[in-house]
Scaffold this motif. Sequence first.
Motif, PDB file in Angstrom:
ATOM      1  N   LEU A  41       0.733  -1.176  -0.096  1.00 22.03           N
ATOM      2  CA  LEU A  41       0.046  -0.112  -0.201  1.00 22.03           C
ATOM      3  C   LEU A  41       0.833   1.260  -0.162  1.00 22.03           C
ATOM      4  CD1 LEU A  41      -2.878  -1.020   2.483  1.00 22.03           C
ATOM      5  CD2 LEU A  41      -2.693  -1.199   0.134  1.00 22.03           C
ATOM      6  N   VAL A  42       0.832   2.166  -0.866  1.00 20.10           N
ATOM      7  CA  VAL A  42       1.355   3.327  -1.143  1.00 20.10           C
ATOM      8  C   VAL A  42       0.396   4.456  -0.814  1.00 20.10           C
ATOM      9  CG1 VAL A  42       2.824   4.633  -2.683  1.00 20.10           C
ATOM     10  CG2 VAL A  42       2.788   2.466  -2.965  1.00 20.10           C
ATOM     11  N   ARG A  43       0.842   5.187   0.373  1.00 17.03           N
ATOM     12  CA  ARG A  43       0.152   6.219   0.653  1.00 17.03           C
ATOM     13  C   ARG A  43       0.525   7.617   0.228  1.00 17.03           C
ATOM     14  NH1 ARG A  43      -2.079   2.953   3.465  1.00 17.03           N
ATOM     15  NH2 ARG A  43      -1.979   1.615   5.346  1.00 17.03           N
ATOM     16  N   GLY A  44      -0.120   8.848   0.493  1.00 16.16           N
ATOM     17  CA  GLY A  44       0.329   9.909   0.226  1.00 16.16           C
ATOM     18  C   GLY A  44      -0.460  10.710  -0.793  1.00 16.16           C
ATOM     19  N   GLU A  45      -0.110  11.519  -1.757  1.00 15.72           N
ATOM     20  CA  GLU A  45      -0.795  12.268  -2.571  1.00 15.72           C
ATOM     21  C   GLU A  45      -1.520  11.220  -3.667  1.00 15.72           C
ATOM     22  OE1 GLU A  45       1.158  15.745  -4.434  1.00 15.72           O
ATOM     23  OE2 GLU A  45       2.111  15.997  -2.590  1.00 15.72           O
ATOM     24  N   ARG A  46      -0.740  10.204  -3.932  1.00 17.67           N
ATOM     25  CA  ARG A  46      -1.404   9.411  -4.984  1.00 17.67           C
ATOM     26  C   ARG A  46      -1.575   7.981  -4.362  1.00 17.67           C
ATOM     27  NH1 ARG A  46       0.730   6.434  -9.719  1.00 17.67           N
ATOM     28  NH2 ARG A  46       2.604   6.926  -9.004  1.00 17.67           N
ATOM     29  N   PRO A  47      -2.537   7.642  -3.707  1.00 12.13           N
ATOM     30  CA  PRO A  47      -2.476   6.406  -2.947  1.00 12.13           C
ATOM     31  C   PRO A  47      -2.777   5.205  -4.144  1.00 12.13           C
ATOM     32  CG  PRO A  47      -4.298   8.038  -1.993  1.00 12.13           C
ATOM     33  CD  PRO A  47      -3.814   8.646  -3.191  1.00 12.13           C
ATOM     34  N   ARG A  48      -2.243   4.188  -3.898  1.00 11.85           N
ATOM     35  CA  ARG A  48      -2.190   2.956  -4.899  1.00 11.85           C
ATOM     36  C   ARG A  48      -1.609   1.836  -4.244  1.00 11.85           C
ATOM     37  NH1 ARG A  48       1.582   6.351  -5.404  1.00 11.85           N
ATOM     38  NH2 ARG A  48       3.718   5.873  -5.917  1.00 11.85           N
ATOM     39  N   VAL A  49      -1.841   0.670  -4.985  1.00 15.60           N
ATOM     40  CA  VAL A  49      -0.997  -0.565  -4.583  1.00 15.60           C
ATOM     41  C   VAL A  49      -0.063  -0.758  -5.710  1.00 15.60           C
ATOM     42  CG1 VAL A  49      -1.271  -2.719  -4.088  1.00 15.60           C
ATOM     43  CG2 VAL A  49      -3.354  -1.490  -3.933  1.00 15.60           C
ATOM     44  N   ALA A  50       1.469  -0.876  -5.053  1.00  8.49           N
ATOM     45  CA  ALA A  50       2.582  -1.220  -5.812  1.00  8.49           C
ATOM     46  C   ALA A  50       2.721  -2.773  -5.774  1.00  8.49           C
ATOM     47  CB  ALA A  50       3.700  -0.327  -5.271  1.00  8.49           C
ATOM     48  N   LEU A  51       3.470  -3.299  -6.524  1.00 11.54           N
ATOM     49  CA  LEU A  51       3.704  -4.797  -6.614  1.00 11.54           C
ATOM     50  C   LEU A  51       5.144  -4.726  -6.523  1.00 11.54           C
ATOM     51  CD1 LEU A  51       1.765  -5.612  -9.733  1.00 11.54           C
ATOM     52  CD2 LEU A  51       0.644  -5.335  -7.353  1.00 11.54           C
ATOM     53  N   SER A  52       5.361  -5.774  -5.850  1.00 15.15           N
ATOM     54  CA  SER A  52       7.222  -6.254  -5.880  1.00 15.15           C
ATOM     55  C   SER A  52       7.370  -7.532  -6.417  1.00 15.15           C
ATOM     56  CB  SER A  52       7.716  -5.920  -4.373  1.00 15.15           C
ATOM     57  OG  SER A  52       7.138  -6.743  -3.631  1.00 15.15           O
ATOM     58  N   LEU A  53       8.417  -7.906  -7.005  1.00 18.73           N
ATOM     59  CA  LEU A  53       8.587  -9.160  -7.363  1.00 18.73           C
ATOM     60  C   LEU A  53      10.114  -9.399  -6.792  1.00 18.73           C
ATOM     61  CD1 LEU A  53       7.594  -9.194 -11.102  1.00 18.73           C
ATOM     62  CD2 LEU A  53       6.360 -10.370  -9.390  1.00 18.73           C
ATOM     63  N   ALA A  54      10.400 -10.389  -6.265  1.00 16.73           N
ATOM     64  CA  ALA A  54      11.577 -10.862  -5.615  1.00 16.73           C
ATOM     65  C   ALA A  54      12.015 -12.285  -6.451  1.00 16.73           C
ATOM     66  CB  ALA A  54      11.510 -11.315  -4.267  1.00 16.73           C
ATOM     67  N   LEU A  55      12.921 -12.256  -7.210  1.00 18.07           N
ATOM     68  CA  LEU A  55      13.128 -13.196  -8.139  1.00 18.07           C
ATOM     69  C   LEU A  55      14.598 -13.721  -7.613  1.00 18.07           C
ATOM     70  CD1 LEU A  55      12.588 -10.903 -11.011  1.00 18.07           C
ATOM     71  CD2 LEU A  55      11.339 -12.691 -10.397  1.00 18.07           C
ATOM     72  N   PRO A  56      14.705 -15.272  -8.231  1.00 18.85           N
ATOM     73  CA  PRO A  56      15.913 -15.940  -7.578  1.00 18.85           C
ATOM     74  C   PRO A  56      17.184 -15.820  -8.205  1.00 18.85           C
ATOM     75  CG  PRO A  56      14.303 -17.354  -9.035  1.00 18.85           C
ATOM     76  CD  PRO A  56      13.727 -15.879  -9.195  1.00 18.85           C
ATOM     77  N   SER A  57      17.291 -15.072  -9.319  1.00 16.78           N
ATOM     78  CA  SER A  57      18.678 -14.541  -9.974  1.00 16.78           C
ATOM     79  C   SER A  57      18.736 -13.308 -10.536  1.00 16.78           C
ATOM     80  CB  SER A  57      19.140 -15.790 -10.962  1.00 16.78           C
ATOM     81  OG  SER A  57      18.173 -15.500 -12.211  1.00 16.78           O
ATOM     82  N   GLU A  58      19.861 -12.746 -10.646  1.00 15.67           N
ATOM     83  CA  GLU A  58      20.158 -11.416 -11.405  1.00 15.67           C
ATOM     84  C   GLU A  58      19.535 -11.532 -12.888  1.00 15.67           C
ATOM     85  OE1 GLU A  58      22.187  -7.880 -12.871  1.00 15.67           O
ATOM     86  OE2 GLU A  58      23.009  -9.998 -13.378  1.00 15.67           O
ATOM     87  N   LEU A  60      17.298 -13.102 -14.278  1.00 13.50           N
ATOM     88  CA  LEU A  60      16.003 -13.163 -14.267  1.00 13.50           C
ATOM     89  C   LEU A  60      15.359 -11.487 -13.840  1.00 13.50           C
ATOM     90  CD1 LEU A  60      13.242 -14.759 -14.839  1.00 13.50           C
ATOM     91  CD2 LEU A  60      13.352 -15.577 -12.497  1.00 13.50           C
ATOM     92  N   LEU A  61      16.091 -11.243 -12.998  1.00 10.47           N
ATOM     93  CA  LEU A  61      15.817  -9.607 -12.670  1.00 10.47           C
ATOM     94  C   LEU A  61      15.876  -8.833 -14.041  1.00 10.47           C
ATOM     95  CD1 LEU A  61      15.164  -7.717 -10.301  1.00 10.47           C
ATOM     96  CD2 LEU A  61      17.543  -7.213 -10.208  1.00 10.47           C
ATOM     97  N   ARG A  62      16.881  -8.739 -14.272  1.00 10.42           N
ATOM     98  CA  ARG A  62      17.420  -7.903 -15.598  1.00 10.42           C
ATOM     99  C   ARG A  62      16.078  -8.242 -16.837  1.00 10.42           C
ATOM    100  NH1 ARG A  62      23.010  -9.318 -15.449  1.00 10.42           N
ATOM    101  NH2 ARG A  62      22.496 -10.733 -17.243  1.00 10.42           N
TER     102      ARG A  62
END
Length: 170
Positions: A41-58, A60-62
């Motif tokens: 949950l992101v609060r502030g002037e523009r409330p929204r829901v951000a997503l995060s992805l935790a990936l097993p390798s660099e 795959l991240l790139r």
Amino acid sequence: MTPYVLTVDADVRDLRAADRLLHTLAAELALPEGVFGCTHLVRGERPRVALSLALPSEPLLRTAQERLTAGGRGVSPGAPDAVGRAVLYPGVSTLTGTLTVADVLSRSAIDRVTVLGTPGGPAPDTPLVTREHVRPQWQHDELVLTAMPAIGGTLVPFEVPDPTPCCADH
């Protein structure tokens, strides 16, 4: 948690839409089962829901970062905060039906189960009715599922799968 984390700011406003988007992105990117996908949950002037992805390798991240950026998604390094609500995590697909707390812990990445209103954790043989909607949260580097007492000595996850919108009957 892995150091290979990115945030997707897709300007989503509610958790259900964010959950759907996480599943869509995981399919589009062909992400492996061991990925963590969380909502924040992101609060502030523009409330929204951000997503995060935790990936097993660099690599795959790139690749994920390149494909998401090419698809017009706002991507930044790291997670927005340390208390994400996990939607995708190892073992989530096995958490269906009624399981014991011990089963939940052994089958998934969930580290601990807590029960609202009680000081200690539930007994390992306590049944948990999953409702096929198990959304633990990161707390102090542990993935913790908050549950609440239900009928017949069972537990259910605190978050319900289909919440009634506020003022739905008006």
